[in-house]
Design a protein around this motif. Structure first.
Motif, short mmCIF file in Angstrom:
data_model
loop_
_atom_site.label_atom_id
_atom_site.label_comp_id
_atom_site.label_asym_id
_atom_site.label_seq_id
_atom_site.Cartn_x
_atom_site.Cartn_y
_atom_site.Cartn_z
N GLU A 1 0.67 -1.20 0.18
CA GLU A 1 0.05 0.00 0.33
C GLU A 1 0.94 1.30 -0.38
OE1 GLU A 1 -2.71 -0.42 2.94
OE2 GLU A 1 -4.10 -2.73 2.42
N ASP A 2 1.97 1.26 -0.49
CA ASP A 2 2.91 1.90 -0.48
C ASP A 2 2.42 3.28 -1.31
OD1 ASP A 2 5.01 4.26 -0.81
OD2 ASP A 2 6.57 2.64 -1.29
N PRO A 3 2.34 4.34 -0.58
CA PRO A 3 1.24 5.95 -1.58
C PRO A 3 2.54 6.89 -2.59
CG PRO A 3 1.71 6.55 0.66
CD PRO A 3 2.87 5.50 0.88
N LEU A 4 3.64 6.50 -1.68
CA LEU A 4 4.58 6.82 -3.57
C LEU A 4 5.82 5.64 -3.31
CD1 LEU A 4 5.29 9.91 -4.13
CD2 LEU A 4 7.04 9.76 -2.08
N PRO A 5 4.95 5.45 -5.00
CA PRO A 5 5.75 4.64 -6.21
C PRO A 5 6.78 4.57 -6.69
CG PRO A 5 3.00 3.86 -6.02
CD PRO A 5 3.56 4.86 -4.89
N LYS A 6 8.16 4.70 -6.45
CA LYS A 6 9.45 4.90 -7.47
C LYS A 6 9.19 4.94 -8.53
CE LYS A 6 10.75 6.40 -3.32
NZ LYS A 6 9.90 5.95 -2.11
N ILE A 7 9.68 5.75 -10.30
CA ILE A 7 9.31 5.07 -10.77
C ILE A 7 10.40 5.41 -11.52
CG2 ILE A 7 7.61 5.72 -13.36
CD1 ILE A 7 6.33 4.39 -10.72
N PHE A 8 10.84 4.79 -12.80
CA PHE A 8 11.81 4.71 -13.51
C PHE A 8 11.75 4.40 -14.94
CE2 PHE A 8 13.67 2.99 -9.40
CZ PHE A 8 13.49 4.47 -8.84
N GLN A 9 11.71 5.35 -15.81
CA GLN A 9 11.34 5.18 -17.12
C GLN A 9 12.93 5.29 -18.32
OE1 GLN A 9 7.44 6.84 -18.74
NE2 GLN A 9 8.95 8.08 -20.55
N GLY A 10 12.27 4.14 -18.87
CA GLY A 10 13.46 4.46 -20.52
C GLY A 10 12.38 4.30 -21.47
N ILE A 11 13.64 4.60 -22.83
CA ILE A 11 12.88 4.87 -24.05
C ILE A 11 14.33 4.94 -24.92
CG2 ILE A 11 11.55 5.89 -25.80
CD1 ILE A 11 9.82 7.39 -23.53
N TRP A 12 13.68 3.87 -25.84
CA TRP A 12 14.81 2.67 -26.84
C TRP A 12 13.99 3.26 -28.15
CZ3 TRP A 12 16.87 -2.84 -27.33
CH2 TRP A 12 17.85 -2.44 -27.65
N THR A 13 14.77 4.18 -29.02
CA THR A 13 13.95 4.38 -30.25
C THR A 13 14.34 3.98 -31.24
OG1 THR A 13 15.50 6.16 -30.45
CG2 THR A 13 13.17 6.55 -29.48
N GLY A 14 14.24 3.44 -32.13
CA GLY A 14 14.74 2.93 -33.30
C GLY A 14 13.24 2.53 -34.51
N GLU A 15 13.64 1.75 -35.30
CA GLU A 15 12.62 1.71 -36.35
C GLU A 15 12.84 -0.06 -36.64
OE1 GLU A 15 15.30 2.36 -40.17
OE2 GLU A 15 15.70 4.09 -39.46
N ILE A 16 11.30 -0.27 -37.19
CA ILE A 16 10.30 -1.13 -37.28
C ILE A 16 11.08 -2.05 -38.81
CG2 ILE A 16 8.38 -2.92 -37.28
CD1 ILE A 16 9.50 -1.61 -34.46
N LEU A 17 11.14 -3.26 -38.52
CA LEU A 17 12.16 -3.89 -39.34
C LEU A 17 10.97 -4.55 -40.55
CD1 LEU A 17 15.28 -5.93 -38.34
CD2 LEU A 17 15.54 -3.84 -39.80
N ASP A 18 11.32 -5.22 -41.44
CA ASP A 18 10.04 -5.34 -42.54
C ASP A 18 10.14 -6.86 -42.27
OD1 ASP A 18 11.85 -5.78 -44.23
OD2 ASP A 18 11.20 -5.00 -45.81
N ALA A 19 10.94 -7.72 -41.62
CA ALA A 19 11.41 -9.47 -41.34
C ALA A 19 12.02 -9.73 -40.38
CB ALA A 19 12.13 -9.55 -42.86
N VAL A 20 12.61 -10.17 -39.29
CA VAL A 20 12.90 -10.79 -38.47
C VAL A 20 13.99 -10.89 -38.42
CG1 VAL A 20 11.07 -11.69 -36.97
CG2 VAL A 20 12.74 -12.89 -38.16
N ARG A 21 15.16 -10.49 -37.53
CA ARG A 21 16.51 -10.67 -37.81
C ARG A 21 16.86 -10.44 -37.31
NH1 ARG A 21 20.10 -6.01 -42.01
NH2 ARG A 21 22.57 -6.99 -40.97
N GLY A 22 17.95 -11.79 -37.13
CA GLY A 22 19.06 -12.00 -35.55
C GLY A 22 18.39 -12.49 -34.81
N GLU A 23 19.33 -13.96 -33.66
CA GLU A 23 18.56 -15.11 -33.08
C GLU A 23 18.51 -14.52 -31.01
OE1 GLU A 23 17.58 -17.26 -34.17
OE2 GLU A 23 18.05 -17.04 -36.78
N ASN A 24 19.05 -13.16 -30.89
CA ASN A 24 19.42 -13.15 -29.66
C ASN A 24 18.18 -11.99 -29.40
OD1 ASN A 24 22.12 -14.38 -29.83
ND2 ASN A 24 22.53 -12.20 -30.67
N GLY A 25 18.14 -12.10 -27.69
CA GLY A 25 16.78 -11.31 -27.17
C GLY A 25 15.29 -11.88 -26.64
N PHE A 26 14.50 -11.43 -27.20
CA PHE A 26 13.18 -12.01 -27.19
C PHE A 26 12.24 -11.10 -27.77
CE2 PHE A 26 13.51 -10.33 -22.65
CZ PHE A 26 12.74 -9.06 -22.68
#
Length: 209
Positions: free
Chosen positions: A141-166
């Motif tokens: 019931e913490d009345p003051l949650p701590k918030i941290f935001q990150g935004i990573w900009t890029g482009e959307i490919l027209d086909a998948v590429r790469g094997e890492n990540g998720f």
């Protein structure tokens, strides 16, 4: 400033059952070298919260409160996804279940490709951004949650590429690097990703104690 109670508690619950996220967070927390044990909520048999908020911030807080309530411990939650402005910000908060089945990365990627077909024009990139919001609550019931935001900009490919990540990593193109997110090593991704950025802000908040 005094030391926050969650650090004194010695344990912090990570409110996620997403294996990809948990793995990234474990690496990021190792880099922070905090005097606290990070416990993925799955180890405490905590199921996912019902994410019925309308924003990343709302859902992150919902998940953090849910984990804190059941565990009785401080909790950190991540709500993240990919936003494509030309689609009105979709998939947005529905990124993990965009194609209907939660966590089906292949289906989600395919749906995003299909939804963007009508907007593609030769020689023009389609912008996208990964968003991560972290919410930290000291108790349910913490009345003051701590918030941290990150935004990573890029482009959307027209086909998948790469094997890492998720998730949408194979479709997220970084023109300045000439690689997709799925072609980056874990270390490379963590340095610049939306989640890495949010964690850096989290780290900076600790240096102000």
């Amino acid at each position: 400033m005094s030391t926050p109670s969650w650090l004194n508690a010695g344990q912090l619950v990570l409110a996620s059952n997403n294996k990809g996220k948990v793995a990234e967070f474990e690496t990021l927390f190792q880099q922070l070298n905090l005097p606290v044990e990070i416990i993925p909520q799955g180890r405490l048999n905590i199921e996912d919260a019902v994410e019925d908020g309308l924003s990343f911030v709302e859902n992150a807080i919902i998940k953090a409160r849910h984990a804190a309530k059941i565990s009785g411990k401080p909790a950190l939650a991540d709500d993240s996804g990919i936003c494509v402005p030309i689609l009105g910000g979709a998939p947005g908060i529905y990124s993990a279940r965009y194609a209907g089945e939660h966590g089906n990365d292949a289906a989600n990627n395919q749906k995003l490709l299909e939804d963007l077909q009508a907007f593609r024009q030769e020689g023009q990139a389609i912008e996208g951004m990964f968003v991560c919001v972290l919410a930290l609550v000291e108790h349910a019931e913490d009345p003051l949650p701590k918030i941290f935001q990150g935004i990573w900009t890029g482009e959307i490919l027209d086909a998948v590429r790469g094997e890492n990540g998720f998730g949408y990593d194979p479709l997220f193109w970084l023109p300045e690097l000439g690689k997709s997110s799925a072609e980056l090593s874990k270390a490379e991704k963590n340095q610049i990703s939306h989640r890495g950025q949010a964690m850096q802000l989290f780290r900076q908040s600790l240096t102000q104690i």
